[in-house]
Design a protein around this motif. Structure first.
Motif, PDB file in Angstrom:
ATOM      1  N   THR A  84       0.843  -1.181   0.000  1.00 16.08           N
ATOM      2  CA  THR A  84       0.000   0.000   0.000  1.00 16.08           C
ATOM      3  C   THR A  84       0.880   1.233   0.000  1.00 16.08           C
ATOM      4  O   THR A  84       1.556   1.499   0.999  1.00 16.08           O
ATOM      5  N   PRO A  85       0.931   1.959  -1.115  1.00 11.80           N
ATOM      6  CA  PRO A  85       1.803   3.135  -1.123  1.00 11.80           C
ATOM      7  C   PRO A  85       1.378   4.146  -0.066  1.00 11.80           C
ATOM      8  O   PRO A  85       0.219   4.561  -0.031  1.00 11.80           O
ATOM      9  N   GLY A  86       2.312   4.503   0.814  1.00  9.03           N
ATOM     10  CA  GLY A  86       1.987   5.471   1.869  1.00  9.03           C
ATOM     11  C   GLY A  86       1.590   6.805   1.288  1.00  9.03           C
ATOM     12  O   GLY A  86       0.714   7.490   1.820  1.00  9.03           O
ATOM     13  N   THR A  87       2.246   7.215   0.213  1.00  6.38           N
ATOM     14  CA  THR A  87       1.881   8.447  -0.491  1.00  6.38           C
ATOM     15  C   THR A  87       1.789   8.103  -1.983  1.00  6.38           C
ATOM     16  O   THR A  87       2.334   7.078  -2.404  1.00  6.38           O
ATOM     17  N   PRO A  88       1.147   8.961  -2.795  1.00  2.00           N
ATOM     18  CA  PRO A  88       1.069   8.648  -4.236  1.00  2.00           C
ATOM     19  C   PRO A  88       2.450   8.546  -4.888  1.00  2.00           C
ATOM     20  O   PRO A  88       2.581   7.980  -5.954  1.00  2.00           O
ATOM     21  N   PHE A 214      -5.176  -0.084  -4.026  1.00  2.00           N
ATOM     22  CA  PHE A 214      -4.001  -0.868  -3.656  1.00  2.00           C
ATOM     23  C   PHE A 214      -4.210  -1.669  -2.380  1.00  2.00           C
ATOM     24  O   PHE A 214      -3.766  -2.798  -2.274  1.00  2.00           O
ATOM     25  N   CYS A 215      -4.868  -1.071  -1.408  1.00  2.00           N
ATOM     26  CA  CYS A 215      -4.887  -1.676  -0.072  1.00  2.00           C
ATOM     27  C   CYS A 215      -5.990  -2.717   0.104  1.00  2.00           C
ATOM     28  O   CYS A 215      -5.743  -3.789   0.653  1.00  2.00           O
ATOM     29  N   ILE A 216      -7.206  -2.373  -0.335  1.00  2.00           N
ATOM     30  CA  ILE A 216      -8.326  -3.295  -0.097  1.00  2.00           C
ATOM     31  C   ILE A 216      -8.109  -4.655  -0.788  1.00  2.00           C
ATOM     32  O   ILE A 216      -8.324  -5.703  -0.157  1.00  2.00           O
ATOM     33  N   PRO A 217      -7.638  -4.694  -2.054  1.00  2.00           N
ATOM     34  CA  PRO A 217      -7.366  -6.023  -2.636  1.00  2.00           C
ATOM     35  C   PRO A 217      -6.368  -6.823  -1.801  1.00  2.00           C
ATOM     36  O   PRO A 217      -6.486  -8.033  -1.678  1.00  2.00           O
ATOM     37  N   GLU A 218      -5.401  -6.125  -1.183  1.00  2.00           N
ATOM     38  CA  GLU A 218      -4.416  -6.834  -0.361  1.00  2.00           C
ATOM     39  C   GLU A 218      -5.059  -7.356   0.930  1.00  2.00           C
ATOM     40  O   GLU A 218      -4.738  -8.445   1.382  1.00  2.00           O
ATOM     41  N   VAL A 219      -5.979  -6.566   1.496  1.00  2.00           N
ATOM     42  CA  VAL A 219      -6.707  -7.028   2.696  1.00  2.00           C
ATOM     43  C   VAL A 219      -7.510  -8.275   2.339  1.00  2.00           C
ATOM     44  O   VAL A 219      -7.544  -9.257   3.094  1.00  2.00           O
ATOM     45  N   ILE A 220      -8.131  -8.250   1.156  1.00  2.00           N
ATOM     46  CA  ILE A 220      -8.927  -9.414   0.722  1.00  2.00           C
ATOM     47  C   ILE A 220      -8.019 -10.642   0.563  1.00  2.00           C
ATOM     48  O   ILE A 220      -8.374 -11.753   0.972  1.00  2.00           O
ATOM     49  N   ASN A 221      -6.826 -10.424  -0.008  1.00  2.00           N
ATOM     50  CA  ASN A 221      -5.875 -11.546  -0.124  1.00  2.00           C
ATOM     51  C   ASN A 221      -5.503 -12.091   1.248  1.00  2.00           C
ATOM     52  O   ASN A 221      -5.337 -13.295   1.423  1.00  2.00           O
ATOM     53  N   MET A 222      -5.370 -11.182   2.232  1.00  2.00           N
ATOM     54  CA  MET A 222      -5.036 -11.628   3.594  1.00  2.00           C
ATOM     55  C   MET A 222      -6.173 -12.480   4.159  1.00  2.00           C
ATOM     56  O   MET A 222      -5.920 -13.454   4.877  1.00  2.00           O
ATOM     57  N   VAL A 398      -6.407  -3.758  11.674  1.00  2.00           N
ATOM     58  CA  VAL A 398      -5.558  -2.555  11.816  1.00  2.00           C
ATOM     59  C   VAL A 398      -5.405  -1.863  10.462  1.00  2.00           C
ATOM     60  O   VAL A 398      -5.520  -0.630  10.361  1.00  2.00           O
ATOM     61  N   ILE A 399      -5.164  -2.642   9.408  1.00  2.00           N
ATOM     62  CA  ILE A 399      -5.014  -2.023   8.077  1.00  2.00           C
ATOM     63  C   ILE A 399      -6.331  -1.356   7.662  1.00  2.00           C
ATOM     64  O   ILE A 399      -6.331  -0.254   7.108  1.00  2.00           O
ATOM     65  N   LEU A 400      -7.443  -2.026   7.940  1.00  2.00           N
ATOM     66  CA  LEU A 400      -8.746  -1.422   7.596  1.00  2.00           C
ATOM     67  C   LEU A 400      -8.916  -0.077   8.310  1.00  2.00           C
ATOM     68  O   LEU A 400      -9.364   0.902   7.715  1.00  2.00           O
ATOM     69  N   LEU A 401      -8.519  -0.037   9.595  1.00  2.00           N
ATOM     70  CA  LEU A 401      -8.627   1.220  10.347  1.00  2.00           C
ATOM     71  C   LEU A 401      -7.751   2.311   9.707  1.00  2.00           C
ATOM     72  O   LEU A 401      -8.201   3.443   9.514  1.00  2.00           O
TER      73      LEU A 401
END
Lengths: 505, 148
Positions: A84-88, A214-222, A398-401
């Protein structure tokens, strides 16, 4: 000569206890903000701007400049460890940094990112010091047609970003552009494609979209991997890794230099910043590599390309800001505000009337770039250990938050959180059908730049017999068109090259 | 091939809707979206034709039904989290409640009582730290709900 005198005078200034601690504080805050998904450098500088009201001009600028530089670097931590890129500015870091982390080389990737950021940051600031007035004049020659072509040139990066299927990459890029059309038209002023929703009038924000895609697909993979104890297995870190990696990174002078030059030049152009530079640099590193097929599998070159370039944009962005009073990126616009609050008017005369402040600022940011290394390594080591050891059932909530906080804080608007979640689910579905997040995000970033350039150029062209000719009669446009065509056809040219054939054999 | 055709057809429909909606816009607001919509329609058509010629199925790894159920539950809970945080619980209470629920679901049977207590403490510390930093130090107006 006068500049050298001011530079030498600035050194004891930044070593004074107050400025030094503010610099360290700025770096610390920047690292944390950058590492949080969705909390961009812009947000960090904006949030902490009110704290600088009581500071002197030099203190305020050093603090905010340090925060800015460190936030751009800090974004690489979450890009490497959480995809998940912290910034663009760290989008490209996910492509090779995350696969490295998956292979148990997360710490190594962090080290590479740190040293590359140091190189890029110093390169950008030194170039700013040397070339600022000259480059500022060139940057002003970029008019609307050139910005349109810059947007098109940026799109050619997709041929590198889309793995396997270039056509899908381009479709994704244009879909990203279509998403960017939602809301008020930048020049025409009409409200478009909102389907009657008041929430969509301001359009899809880049940060919520970025975090979602970027982040939600990774959460789903988790969630799919929930049976595992940890997300990835940690490899043993050998003694001397820090020094060995430093030597290895510094040996890649050409890669570092290419990335830093790209970052600095893109940074100088008003309207373009680290978000474009890191992707262009990644694409160029791939084009220049003898093994482009290895990009995306977790190789150091990918991390070097993105991290050196995004930190080099910081110095580049200061060129139009400090010499012309033209803030090129949102962060520079906030720094412009910080200068005004302190009673300083950005422009060429600032270098003579308030040279003491300007040079203290420059030396302060250079020193912050150096301080960033030990602090970044400490923070990065801690974050690596946490992410490697934390169980998935803790990591997911935690990532969702963090994603919710990151997308909410952009405008303090809850609908941005819904947007982030919706785009995240959409991003996951599209990824399963072969549409990667990289090209979609690139389209989202380039859409407003290309559209504004295009419509403004059409308005400019009204004085010509053929208005559309405006796109083809200016020398910088020719260069950008030639580069776009060359880079678009590069995969074909490369395939024809005999040296590639020998290499592959 | 079928999935590729479906996705590309959806994109073509979306681009067509965009193209249709531009009829009510002024020239400067409409011209660029019109061009991009036509490009999307053209590229998607090419994609459909080429995939039909190749006749090869994209073999994406299938998700198990159980995993899909978990994914749907977590996504629904995430939306519910945002909704209830905004209207009922507020940021701090809502986040602690939903983080715990999601942790329980993801952890499943393997999650021991001790671990669960540890998780609740961790989530509370993280949430309160963010609440204090954002709401108190940086004066960011976080969702308050009915509670606080």
């Amino acid at each position: 000569m006068a500049s050298l005198q001011y530079l030498l005078k600035a050194i004891p200034q930044i070593l004074s206890a107050k400025i030094f601690f503010l610099m360290i504080g700025g770096v610390g805050v920047g690292l944390v903000i950058g590492a949080l998904p969705g909390m961009s450098a812009t947000m960090g500088v904006a949030l902490f701007l009110p704290l600088t009201y009581w500071m002197t001009p030099a203190e305020s600028l050093v603090f905010l400049g340090s925060l800015y530089m460190a936030a751009i670097f800090g974004g690489s931590f979450s890009a490497i460890l959480l995809r998940t890129p912290g910034t663009p500015s760290n989008i490209g870091t996910t492509f090779d940094g995350y696969p490295m982390a998956k292979q148990g080389k997360g710490w190594e990737a962090i080290l590479i990112a740190t040293y590359s950021s140091l190189y890029g940051g110093l390169f950008g600031m030194i170039c700013f010091l040397i070339f600022a007035p000259m480059l500022a004049r060139i940057a002003l020659r970029f008019g609307p047609p050139e910005y349109f072509w810059l947007g098109i040139f940026g799109l050619t990066v997709i041929s590198s970003l889309s793995r396997g299927n270039t056509l899908k990459g381009f479709i994704g890029g244009f879909i990203g552009m279509m998403i960017s059309f939602v809301g008020v038209a930048p020049i025409g002023g009409n409200v478009r494609f909102t389907f009657g929703s008041a929430h969509l009038i301001s359009g899809f924000g880049l940060i919520p979209a970025l975090v979602g895609l970027f982040c939600i697909p990774e959460v789903i993979n988790m969630i799919v991997q929930r049976g595992q104890k940890q997300l990835f297995l940690e490899a043993k870190v050998e003694k001397g890794t820090m020094l060995r990696t430093f030597v290895e990174v510094m040996k890649r002078q050409i890669d570092l230099l290419r990335a830093s030059v790209i970052g600095f030049i893109i940074g100088v152009l008003p309207g373009a910043g680290g978000n474009i530079a890191n992707l262009v640099s990644y694409s160029e590193a791939m084009r220049a590599s003898k093994h482009p097929e290895k990009f995306g599998t977790g190789i150091p070159e990918g991390v070097i390309a993105t991290e050196a370039s995004n930190n080099a944009t910081v110095g580049g962005g200061f060129v139009p800001l400090m010499t012309l009073g033209v803030p090129g990126t949102p962060v520079d616009a906030i720094l412009y505000g910080a200068l005004l609050i302190q009673g300083l008017r950005p422009g060429a005369e600032l270098f003579t009337t308030r040279a003491d402040v300007v040079y203290t600022f420059i030396v302060g940011v250079i020193a912050a770039t150096l301080v960033m290394v030990p602090l970044g390594l400490l923070f990065g080591r801690g974050m690596t250990k946490i992410v490697y050891k934390i169980p998935i059932h803790v990591l997911v909530p935690v990532i969702l938050l963090l994603t919710m906080i990151g997308s909410y804080c952009v405008q303090n608007n809850i609908s941005d959180v819904y947007t982030m979640l919706i785009l995240g689910v959409l991003g996951y579905v599209l990824r399963r059908f072969g549409f990667e997040a990289g090209p979609i995000t690139l389209g989202l970033i380039l859409g407003p730049i290309a559209e504004t350039g295009f419509t403004q150029a059409l308005l400019m062209g009204r004085r010509l017999d053929y208005p559309w000719a405006i796109f083809f009669i200016r020398p910088i446009s020719w260069v950008l068109i030639a580069l776009s065509v060359l880079f678009l056809l590069w995969p074909l040219i490369r395939r024809q090259s005999p040296s590639v054939g020998v290499d592959r054999k | 091939m079928i999935s590729n055709t479906i996705v590309n057809t959806i994109f073509i429909l979306l681009a067509s809707v965009f193209l249709y909606q531009t009829k009510d816009l002024n020239y400067l607001s409409a011209i660029f979206p019109q061009i991009i919509s036509v490009v999307v329609i053209s590229l998607c058509t090419i994609s459909i034709v080429t995939s039909a010629r190749k006749k090869e199925e994209q073999s994406a790894v299938k998700i198990k039904r159980e995993d899909l159920l978990y994914i749907i539950i977590i996504i629904v809970l995430s939306f519910l989290w945002v909704y209830l945080m905004d209207w009922v619980f507020g940021f701090a209470v809502g986040s602690i409640i939903f983080m715990t629920i999601i942790s329980l679901i993801v952890g499943g049977k393997n999650l021991k009582f001790k671990q669960l207590v540890g998780n609740i403490i961790t989530f509370s510390i993280i949430t309160i730290a963010f609440w204090y930093l954002l709401a108190k130090l940086l004066i960011v107006p976080l969702p308050r709900g009915l509670l606080f």
